[in-house]
Design a protein around this motif. Structure first.
Motif, PDB file in Angstrom:
ATOM      1  N   ARG A   1     106.789  44.541  44.964  1.00  0.00           N
ATOM      2  CA  ARG A   1     108.250  44.077  45.173  1.00  0.00           C
ATOM      3  C   ARG A   1     108.369  42.821  45.918  1.00  0.00           C
ATOM      4  O   ARG A   1     108.173  43.170  47.582  1.00  0.00           O
ATOM      5  N   CYS A   2     109.928  42.459  45.658  1.00  0.00           N
ATOM      6  CA  CYS A   2     110.557  40.624  46.570  1.00  0.00           C
ATOM      7  C   CYS A   2     111.676  41.100  46.255  1.00  0.00           C
ATOM      8  O   CYS A   2     112.173  40.967  45.655  1.00  0.00           O
ATOM      9  N   THR A   3     112.362  41.234  47.585  1.00  0.00           N
ATOM     10  CA  THR A   3     114.021  41.447  47.945  1.00  0.00           C
ATOM     11  C   THR A   3     113.834  39.197  48.073  1.00  0.00           C
ATOM     12  O   THR A   3     113.811  39.263  49.079  1.00  0.00           O
ATOM     13  N   VAL A   4     114.587  39.013  46.386  1.00  0.00           N
ATOM     14  CA  VAL A   4     115.199  37.957  46.652  1.00  0.00           C
ATOM     15  C   VAL A   4     116.425  37.605  47.073  1.00  0.00           C
ATOM     16  O   VAL A   4     117.311  37.700  47.351  1.00  0.00           O
ATOM     17  N   VAL A   5     116.625  36.746  48.346  1.00  0.00           N
ATOM     18  CA  VAL A   5     117.621  36.068  49.454  1.00  0.00           C
ATOM     19  C   VAL A   5     118.622  34.967  49.470  1.00  0.00           C
ATOM     20  O   VAL A   5     117.482  34.036  50.205  1.00  0.00           O
ATOM     21  N   LYS A   6     119.495  34.949  49.290  1.00  0.00           N
ATOM     22  CA  LYS A   6     119.967  33.927  48.810  1.00  0.00           C
ATOM     23  C   LYS A   6     120.370  33.018  50.141  1.00  0.00           C
ATOM     24  O   LYS A   6     120.923  33.826  51.279  1.00  0.00           O
ATOM     25  N   GLY A   7     119.811  31.877  50.441  1.00  0.00           N
ATOM     26  CA  GLY A   7     119.946  31.265  51.991  1.00  0.00           C
ATOM     27  C   GLY A   7     118.785  31.170  52.258  1.00  0.00           C
ATOM     28  O   GLY A   7     118.582  30.677  53.358  1.00  0.00           O
ATOM     29  N   LEU A   8     117.707  32.385  52.491  1.00  0.00           N
ATOM     30  CA  LEU A   8     115.936  32.161  53.132  1.00  0.00           C
ATOM     31  C   LEU A   8     115.643  32.108  52.080  1.00  0.00           C
ATOM     32  O   LEU A   8     114.906  31.269  52.163  1.00  0.00           O
ATOM     33  N   HIS A   9     115.458  32.553  51.475  1.00  0.00           N
ATOM     34  CA  HIS A   9     113.625  32.338  49.300  1.00  0.00           C
ATOM     35  C   HIS A   9     114.512  31.252  49.329  1.00  0.00           C
ATOM     36  O   HIS A   9     115.902  30.387  49.123  1.00  0.00           O
ATOM     37  N   THR A  10     114.093  29.970  48.538  1.00  0.00           N
ATOM     38  CA  THR A  10     113.644  28.237  47.789  1.00  0.00           C
ATOM     39  C   THR A  10     113.800  28.793  46.407  1.00  0.00           C
ATOM     40  O   THR A  10     113.068  29.151  46.224  1.00  0.00           O
ATOM     41  N   LYS A  11     114.508  27.815  45.931  1.00  0.00           N
ATOM     42  CA  LYS A  11     114.093  27.830  44.533  1.00  0.00           C
ATOM     43  C   LYS A  11     112.586  27.958  44.200  1.00  0.00           C
ATOM     44  O   LYS A  11     111.539  28.767  43.523  1.00  0.00           O
ATOM     45  N   GLU A  12     111.467  26.851  45.148  1.00  0.00           N
ATOM     46  CA  GLU A  12     109.902  26.250  44.954  1.00  0.00           C
ATOM     47  C   GLU A  12     109.933  28.110  45.622  1.00  0.00           C
ATOM     48  O   GLU A  12     108.458  28.390  44.746  1.00  0.00           O
ATOM     49  N   ASP A  13     110.332  29.166  46.568  1.00  0.00           N
ATOM     50  CA  ASP A  13     109.994  30.345  46.879  1.00  0.00           C
ATOM     51  C   ASP A  13     109.680  30.783  45.456  1.00  0.00           C
ATOM     52  O   ASP A  13     108.394  31.588  45.402  1.00  0.00           O
ATOM     53  N   VAL A  14     110.802  31.594  45.150  1.00  0.00           N
ATOM     54  CA  VAL A  14     110.599  32.253  43.985  1.00  0.00           C
ATOM     55  C   VAL A  14     110.134  31.232  42.952  1.00  0.00           C
ATOM     56  O   VAL A  14     108.917  32.394  41.864  1.00  0.00           O
ATOM     57  N   VAL A  15     109.278  29.942  42.417  1.00  0.00           N
ATOM     58  CA  VAL A  15     108.829  29.618  41.443  1.00  0.00           C
ATOM     59  C   VAL A  15     106.929  29.928  41.899  1.00  0.00           C
ATOM     60  O   VAL A  15     106.511  30.736  40.886  1.00  0.00           O
ATOM     61  N   GLU A  16     106.826  29.806  43.017  1.00  0.00           N
ATOM     62  CA  GLU A  16     105.712  30.294  43.844  1.00  0.00           C
ATOM     63  C   GLU A  16     105.477  31.606  43.062  1.00  0.00           C
ATOM     64  O   GLU A  16     104.150  31.658  43.335  1.00  0.00           O
ATOM     65  N   LEU A  17     106.285  32.488  43.503  1.00  0.00           N
ATOM     66  CA  LEU A  17     105.743  34.006  43.312  1.00  0.00           C
ATOM     67  C   LEU A  17     105.415  34.350  42.291  1.00  0.00           C
ATOM     68  O   LEU A  17     104.750  35.175  42.229  1.00  0.00           O
ATOM     69  N   THR A  18     106.230  33.602  41.274  1.00  0.00           N
ATOM     70  CA  THR A  18     106.135  33.890  40.023  1.00  0.00           C
ATOM     71  C   THR A  18     105.022  33.334  39.743  1.00  0.00           C
ATOM     72  O   THR A  18     104.155  34.295  38.956  1.00  0.00           O
ATOM     73  N   GLU A  19     104.291  32.815  39.857  1.00  0.00           N
ATOM     74  CA  GLU A  19     103.405  31.674  39.444  1.00  0.00           C
ATOM     75  C   GLU A  19     101.848  32.416  39.983  1.00  0.00           C
ATOM     76  O   GLU A  19     100.824  33.057  39.997  1.00  0.00           O
ATOM     77  N   THR A  20     101.882  32.984  41.263  1.00  0.00           N
ATOM     78  CA  THR A  20     100.931  33.981  42.029  1.00  0.00           C
ATOM     79  C   THR A  20     101.091  35.286  41.577  1.00  0.00           C
ATOM     80  O   THR A  20     100.103  35.675  40.864  1.00  0.00           O
ATOM     81  N   PHE A  21     101.870  35.687  41.629  1.00  0.00           N
ATOM     82  CA  PHE A  21     102.229  37.246  40.780  1.00  0.00           C
ATOM     83  C   PHE A  21     102.037  37.421  39.729  1.00  0.00           C
ATOM     84  O   PHE A  21     101.658  38.996  38.969  1.00  0.00           O
ATOM     85  N   GLY A  22     102.521  37.303  38.794  1.00  0.00           N
ATOM     86  CA  GLY A  22     103.310  36.898  37.682  1.00  0.00           C
ATOM     87  C   GLY A  22     104.110  38.382  37.634  1.00  0.00           C
ATOM     88  O   GLY A  22     104.897  38.908  38.309  1.00  0.00           O
TER      89      GLY A  22
END
Ligand code: SF4
Length: 226
Positions: free
Chosen positions: A173-194
């Motif tokens: 699990r990943c807690t997504v935090v506004k202001g700490l995660h970027t959109k690119e982070d979330v895209v990469e996490l989604t692509e890596t882990f599905g």
């Protein structure tokens, strides 16, 4: 095992309906963590003195309460802080397993040796592992509040591999935090882990560090919100 188990217990819940989906579980919160995630909701477990934590609870006291409630419980969640930094963790889990209870461990994945030992000895029935960010130094350091060199990221990878090969039920699990995660982070996490990785939103509340941005509106943050 001889003598009392020295696991530092910073908090204890005799019964919870939310910490292990589908089970009524007692929750043991260990004190101490090797990360300093600014969004951490349990700062008194991470920096007990600075956040005025109450005195530690002897592990035996928590164990006794769990034994008394044994028939009402479907398991015990051991969370933190970071439980795997404590050498006494295997003794504590062995004592819980002796009561015939299932054990779920929450971990940040930074101690694969301990995780491997617990899995090898059959001391955990389920593991929830946090993936804080894409597995690269800048992003991981930004989200954990500590320096994350490649060696540490290698350990996180080892834990992920261990879980994948173990056959033990586990969730990432990943807690997504506004202001700490970027959109690119979330895209990469989604692509890596599905779908193996559950993205959950950061909830507003007391935190270890100062956070400027508020929580997301929805339970599952949309990219457009980040
Ligand atoms: S959120 Fe981070 S700092 Fe808080 S307990 Fe988990 S790993 Fe430690």
């Amino acid at each position: 095992m001889s003598g009392p188990v020295s696991l530092p217990v910073g908090g204890f819940l005799p019964q919870s309906l939310v910490d292990w989906p589908g089970r009524v579980a007692a929750v043991v919160y260990t004190s101490g963590c090797n990360f300093r995630c600014p969004f951490c909701h349990n700062p008194e477990l991470v920096l007990p003195k600075e956040f005025g934590a109450p005195p530690l609870i002897p592990f035996e006291e928590a164990l006794e309460r769990i034994a008394q409630n044994r028939n009402l419980l479907g398991g015990v969640v051991v969370t933190g802080g970071e439980p795997t930094i404590h050498d006494s963790l295997p003794d504590a889990l062995r004592a819980l397993k002796k009561l015939g209870l299932k054990v779920k461990l929450d971990t940040n994945g930074s101690r694969p040796e301990m995780l491997g030992r617990l899995i090898g000895e059959g001391l955990v029935d389920e593991v929830a592992m946090d993936v804080k960010a894409p597995l690269e130094p800048e992003a991981y350091s930004r989200l954990t509040g500590i320096d994350c060199p490649p060696e540490l990221l290698g350990r996180i990878r080892d834990s992920l591999l261990l879980l994948r090969r173990s056959g033990v039920s586990h969730r990432l699990r990943c807690t997504v935090v506004k202001g700490l995660h970027t959109k690119e982070d979330v895209v990469e996490l989604t692509e890596t882990f599905g779908p193996a990785l559950t993205l959950q939103r950061y909830r507003a509340g007391k935190t270890l560090g100062e956070l400027e941005a508020g929580p997301f509106d929805s339970a599952m943050p949309a990219l457009s919100e980040i």
